[in-house]
Scaffold this active site. Structure first.
Site, PDB file in Angstrom:
ATOM      1  CG  ASP A 176      -1.832   1.186   1.285  1.00 23.94           C
ATOM      2  OD1 ASP A 176      -2.679   1.354   0.582  1.00 23.94           O
ATOM      3  OD2 ASP A 176      -1.629   2.154   2.222  1.00 23.94           O
TER       4      ASP A 176
ATOM      5  CD  GLU B 137      -2.355   2.403  -3.189  1.00 23.92           C
ATOM      6  OE1 GLU B 137      -3.668   2.691  -3.556  1.00 23.92           O
ATOM      7  OE2 GLU B 137      -1.811   2.380  -2.153  1.00 23.92           O
TER       8      GLU B 137
END
Length: 525
Positions: free
Chosen positions: A198, A249
């Site tokens: 993330d 990401e």
């Protein structure tokens, strides 16, 4: 068929948002028991891997992206033993497992941060970004909007690029690096096949805390130091058998900087947000595809193709608006939507994304043609972004409809944690199964054909001549995809057969907002 290359280079990966996939214990919140019960849906869909959004212990200030313990499972989802059983059962069903790790920050309930708050002299303060002073250390704007510093009871300030409940870690500290390397090993030891990272470009910050100034290096986006973090992670993942994957990401507008994360000694893949946010216009889409292919070819990495995820407006809704782009800076919530048009385009986009070279991601519910629920009452919204930006991501996180004529559609025996539109009664798995015109059967057919069609896992892509507003390309010697983004029907190229179409054809003409996979005549004939 034996794999000729690592699985992650051309896999179809399905994102499970645990709170909203399936509820096994009847509390209205999805859980591991529900996922295990519904694994058959993913096997029937034909995907290669499952990516699990965070399932760790968390106060849920940001839907689990505020993690208190990366080595356990939140009781609302189940237990670590159940997670291990899911990994085993997924593997038995031919599905690989990817877990989500959030390295930029932890929860304010994390033991490290609790110790840091309790004592100004605690060594744990060095694991975060604490600064003294009467005034806020910077005027940085957070990723959700708003300020990025919160003052403690002893007068110090701590940094949080997201909510105050998500204090940023200091990646200049060796203890932080060692901890996450151990977390990576913890999950790889349990058999996961990959890790999704993330906010991968945000970890490192300029310790001088300069202002964000146009034309100068950003103080916390994409600092060069972050690459050594992922080189270290790659060295670890490479020691494990089975082609374990690191997937980032990475939201970056600069294609060259984006590609740096995909160098041979760093991440294996990263999400393609350029494609996700691209307008439904042939010229812009072709330019986006070319940028993607060129950037990845430069470092030998596989492209990825993403239409939706847990953070963005569902593409059935986006493609039904006058403005079909997506950006967090361009809030289109509540603007008019033509769902019929959006659905036609979403069907065509499925054939587009599933026939491009590289890996494809499917966000839960897109295979059902779900649209954004933009009718959630303000007092039911749980997304912390709503208070800061006036935009909520909850509309794409609504629980899935499995069967029945009314909510909760067999998602749960209780009221779901977010409300489901009653209009989804025609979008349930049960209603669509066996209906050849349904979105679900289109996805099943496309994924099945993608696996069987030689050109779709081994053929190079070549653009073909096409009318204005139309994308056409070949893969291998005799496969072609044609996508009509214009406002009028167009003639199909010469072909031997139609393999799959996103909608009815008009004889030998392709209607607007429709895509088709074709078998071309053998070359030389």
């Amino acid at each position: 068929m034996a794999e000729s290359q690592p699985w992650w280079r051309d896999a179809v990966i399905y994102q499970v948002y645990p709170r909203s996939f399936a509820d096994g214990d009847g509390d209205g919140i999805g859980d591991i028991a529900g996922i295990r019960r519904r694994l058959g849906h993913l096997s029937d869909l034909g995907v290669d891997a499952i990516w699990m959004s965070p399932w760790y212990p968390s106060p849920m200030a940001d839907a689990g992206y505020d993690v208190a313990d990366f080595r356990d499972i939140d009781p609302v989802f189940g237990t670590l033993a159940e997670a291990e059983a899911l990994i085993t059962e997924a593997h038995a069903a031919g599905l690989r497992m990817i877990v989500d790790i959030v390295p930029n920050h932890v929860s304010s309930a994390h033991p490290w941060f609790r110790k840091a708050l309790a004592d100004p002299r605690a060594p744990e303060r060095d694991l975060f970004w604490f600064r003294p002073g009467e005034t806020m250390p910077t005027a940085w704007v957070g990723e959700f909007g708003g300020t990025t510093w919160t003052r403690t009871a002893d007068g110090a300030w701590y940094l949080h690029l997201f909510t105050p409940e998500q204090p940023d870690l200091n990646w200049g500290h060796p203890g932080v690096r060692a901890e996450f390397e151990d977390i990576l090993r913890f999950w790889l030891d349990r058999g996961v096949d990959g890790v999704r990272i993330d906010s991968a470009a945000l970890l490192c910050k300029d310790p001088t805390l300069p202002p964000v100034t146009e034309g100068r290096p950003h103080p916390f986006h994409d600092l060069d130091e972050v690459h050594e973090v992922y080189r270290a992670w790659r060295r670890i993942s490479d020691t494990y058998p089975g082609d374990r994957a690191l997937i980032g990401e990475v939201w970056l507008p600069d294609a060259e900087r984006f590609a740096h994360y995909l160098r041979p000694d760093e991440l294996h893949a990263a999400f393609n947000f350029d494609f996700l946010g691209c307008a439904w216009e042939a010229g812009k889409m072709r330019a986006c595809i070319d940028r993607t292919l060129d950037a990845h070819a430069a470092v030998g990495a596989p492209p990825t193709w993403v239409l939706s995820n847990h953070d963005v407006t569902r593409h059935v809704t986006r493609y039904g608006r006058a403005d079909t782009t997506f950006s967090f800076d361009n809030n289109l919530d509540g603007t008019p939507v033509d769902l019929e048009q959006g659905t036609r385009r979403a069907r065509a986009a499925a054939l587009l994304s599933l026939s491009l070279p590289g890996a494809a991601y499917v966000y839960q519910g897109e295979e059902l043609g779900l649209w954004e629920n933009e009718n959630i009452a303000a007092d039911q919204i749980q997304d912390p972004m709503y208070a800061r930006r006036g935009h909520t991501r909850d509309g794409c996180r609504v629980p899935l409809p499995w069967s029945g004529d009314a909510p909760p559609f067999e998602f749960s025996t209780a009221e779901p944690w977010l409300p489901q539109p009653a209009e989804w009664k025609d979008r349930t798995v049960q209603a669509q199964t066996g209906d050849p015109s349904s979105m679900l059967e289109l996805y099943r057919a496309a994924i099945r054909m993608r696996r069987a069609e030689p050109g779709l896992h081994a053929g190079a892509m070549t653009w073909a001549d096409a009318a204005p507003g139309v994308l056409a390309y070949t893969r291998g010697p005799d496969f072609a995809c044609v996508v009509n983004m214009s406002g009028a029907a167009v003639a199909l190229p010469d072909h031997d057969s139609c393999l799959l179409a996103s909608g009815p054809l008009d004889g030998v003409r392709l209607p607007p907002d429709t895509a088709v996979w074709l078998r071309l005549p053998a070359r030389g004939q």
